[in-house]
Scaffold this motif. Structure first.
Motif, PDB file in Angstrom:
ATOM      1  N   LEU A 135      -6.486   5.655  -5.482  1.00 54.24           N
ATOM      2  CA  LEU A 135      -6.276   4.252  -5.817  1.00 54.24           C
ATOM      3  C   LEU A 135      -7.178   3.385  -4.964  1.00 54.24           C
ATOM      4  O   LEU A 135      -7.263   3.554  -3.762  1.00 54.24           O
ATOM      5  CB  LEU A 135      -4.815   3.890  -5.561  1.00 54.24           C
ATOM      6  CG  LEU A 135      -3.811   4.792  -6.273  1.00 54.24           C
ATOM      7  CD1 LEU A 135      -2.432   4.544  -5.728  1.00 54.24           C
ATOM      8  CD2 LEU A 135      -3.842   4.555  -7.753  1.00 54.24           C
ATOM      9  N   ASN A 173       0.849  -1.179   0.000  1.00 58.21           N
ATOM     10  CA  ASN A 173       0.000   0.000   0.000  1.00 58.21           C
ATOM     11  C   ASN A 173       0.893   1.241   0.000  1.00 58.21           C
ATOM     12  O   ASN A 173       1.779   1.378   0.843  1.00 58.21           O
ATOM     13  CB  ASN A 173      -0.877  -0.032   1.254  1.00 58.21           C
ATOM     14  CG  ASN A 173      -1.976   0.978   1.195  1.00 58.21           C
ATOM     15  OD1 ASN A 173      -1.803   2.042   0.621  1.00 58.21           O
ATOM     16  ND2 ASN A 173      -3.105   0.654   1.783  1.00 58.21           N
ATOM     17  N   SER A 174       0.693   2.142  -0.945  1.00 63.39           N
ATOM     18  CA  SER A 174       1.649   3.249  -1.092  1.00 63.39           C
ATOM     19  C   SER A 174       1.568   4.234   0.068  1.00 63.39           C
ATOM     20  O   SER A 174       2.577   4.865   0.406  1.00 63.39           O
ATOM     21  CB  SER A 174       1.431   3.957  -2.424  1.00 63.39           C
ATOM     22  OG  SER A 174       0.083   4.184  -2.652  1.00 63.39           O
ATOM     23  N   VAL A 202      -0.843  10.876  -3.928  1.00 63.82           N
ATOM     24  CA  VAL A 202      -1.398   9.526  -3.793  1.00 63.82           C
ATOM     25  C   VAL A 202      -2.883   9.601  -3.453  1.00 63.82           C
ATOM     26  O   VAL A 202      -3.692   8.821  -3.970  1.00 63.82           O
ATOM     27  CB  VAL A 202      -0.615   8.735  -2.728  1.00 63.82           C
ATOM     28  CG1 VAL A 202      -1.296   7.422  -2.446  1.00 63.82           C
ATOM     29  CG2 VAL A 202       0.790   8.474  -3.211  1.00 63.82           C
ATOM     30  N   MET A 227      -4.812  12.043  -4.394  1.00 68.89           N
ATOM     31  CA  MET A 227      -5.471  12.567  -5.581  1.00 68.89           C
ATOM     32  C   MET A 227      -5.681  11.481  -6.621  1.00 68.89           C
ATOM     33  O   MET A 227      -6.680  11.479  -7.337  1.00 68.89           O
ATOM     34  CB  MET A 227      -4.601  13.678  -6.165  1.00 68.89           C
ATOM     35  CG  MET A 227      -5.350  14.731  -6.914  1.00 68.89           C
ATOM     36  SD  MET A 227      -4.190  15.970  -7.433  1.00 68.89           S
ATOM     37  CE  MET A 227      -4.257  15.710  -9.168  1.00 68.89           C
ATOM     38  N   LEU A 228      -4.736  10.520  -6.698  1.00 68.19           N
ATOM     39  CA  LEU A 228      -4.881   9.440  -7.674  1.00 68.19           C
ATOM     40  C   LEU A 228      -6.035   8.520  -7.318  1.00 68.19           C
ATOM     41  O   LEU A 228      -6.562   7.830  -8.178  1.00 68.19           O
ATOM     42  CB  LEU A 228      -3.589   8.628  -7.749  1.00 68.19           C
ATOM     43  CG  LEU A 228      -2.393   9.377  -8.292  1.00 68.19           C
ATOM     44  CD1 LEU A 228      -1.172   8.480  -8.256  1.00 68.19           C
ATOM     45  CD2 LEU A 228      -2.630   9.847  -9.693  1.00 68.19           C
TER      46      LEU A 228
END
Lengths: 218, 102
Positions: free
Chosen positions: A76, A24-25, A71, A73-74
């Motif tokens: 996921l 998980n980023s 991250v 904003m992306l």
């Protein structure tokens, strides 16, 4: 003091290992912040308090917050973790890890075989750093300012949404397509207007005329 | 003051740098690649500060400030590129952009 250095080193290495193995980023980013903070502790122990403060403020504060923003904003979803676990299998990381381990072993051997050089951990205060920065390394400061300017302009240029620009002949975005593929209902008459455009333009024109007449009366 | 040797600081910097290198080589997700680059830059800065502390000169810290400025500029550009990649390909796979057809 000695023990503090080794504790901070162990924390830094453990946190960095966690960074490169997380799926998980966001978790990886938080471990990276821990790693940077422990490196800041080491800077402080080395007698560099100014750089330790910069590490906390700029690295852990600004750059990592930028990462977290991006991250988030992306946006996921949970499926990215499964995708990561498919990408990050032992078949992929065992090769680089083995080769890097050989290089680490060589480097440690070289450093240890050269004997021990004790560090002088007297504090170098910010005044000395600033004096050196703006006298000896003045050219470097100018170059860094240009680099940061290029960074600002590049980030603005890349992050901007592209605006479609048309020649005034094709001012409406679909005009070119219509000219190339005229349909019955989209046929353009001799005034260059579609059937659907007419009422709007007529009212506009008549409105302007009305205003003119009003002005004339006045 | 105390004395931990310069070698230990440099070994720590090397280990952190190599961990960043392993992450850079083994990851496919472009966000993790960028994080690994940050780890490596930070390790290089640590080596500079250790060396500056060895001679008790401020030059190592000045170099760390330059590395910091460079990392900030690099991160801003790279994150903008990541946003563009995600907008265009709907993935964070670094291999998605392998055939640069514009």
């Amino acid at each position: 003091m000695n023990a503090l250095f080794y504790i901070a080193s162990v924390v830094a290495i453990a946190a960095t290992i966690m960074v490169i193995t997380r799926l998980n980023s966001i978790h990886a980013l938080l471990y990276l912040i821990v790693s940077l903070l422990s490196v800041a502790v080491i800077f402080f122990l080395l007698g560099a308090p100014f750089v330790a403060a910069l590490e906390v403020i700029v690295y852990a504060g600004a750059i990592m917050v930028l990462f977290v923003f991006v991250v988030m904003m992306l946006n996921l979803g949970p499926q990215t973790v499964e995708q990561e676990s498919r990408w990050f299998n032992p078949k992929i990381w065992i090769g680089p890890a083995a080769l890097s381990a050989i290089l680490i072993a060589e480097f440690i051997y070289v450093l240890i075989s050269h004997g021990r050089q004790n560090l002088d951990t007297r504090m170098i205060n910010p005044k000395q750093v600033g004096f050196s920065l703006f006298s000896t390394y003045l050219l470097g400061v100018e170059l860094a300012s240009m680099l940061l300017l290029a960074g600002i302009i590049g980030a603005y240029h890349l992050g901007r949404r592209k605006e479609a620009v048309f020649h005034r002949y094709f001012r409406r975005p679909d005009a070119l397509y219509e000219r190339l593929h005229p349909k019955e209902e989209n046929k353009i008459d001799e005034n260059g207007l579609k059937a659907g455009d007419k009422p709007l333009s007529k009212t506009n024109v008549s409105g302007m005329k009305q205003k003119k007449s009003e002005r004339g009366e006045l | 003051m105390t004395s931990f040797s310069m070698e230990h600081g440099l070994i720590l910097a090397t280990i952190i740098f190599m961990l960043g290198l392993i992450g850079l080589l083994s990851r496919k997700n472009i966000v993790f690649i960028l994080m690994s680059v940050e780890i490596m830059l930070n390790a290089a800065g640590l080596a500079f500060v250790v060396a500056g502390s060895r001679w008790s000169q401020p030059d190592g810290q000045v170099m760390f400030i330059f590395i910091l400025a460079m990392a900030a500029a690099e991160v801003s550009i790279a994150l903008a590129l990541i946003i563009l990649l995600h907008r265009k390909f709907k993935t964070l796979d670094a291999d998605a952009a392998h055939n640069m057809r514009g």
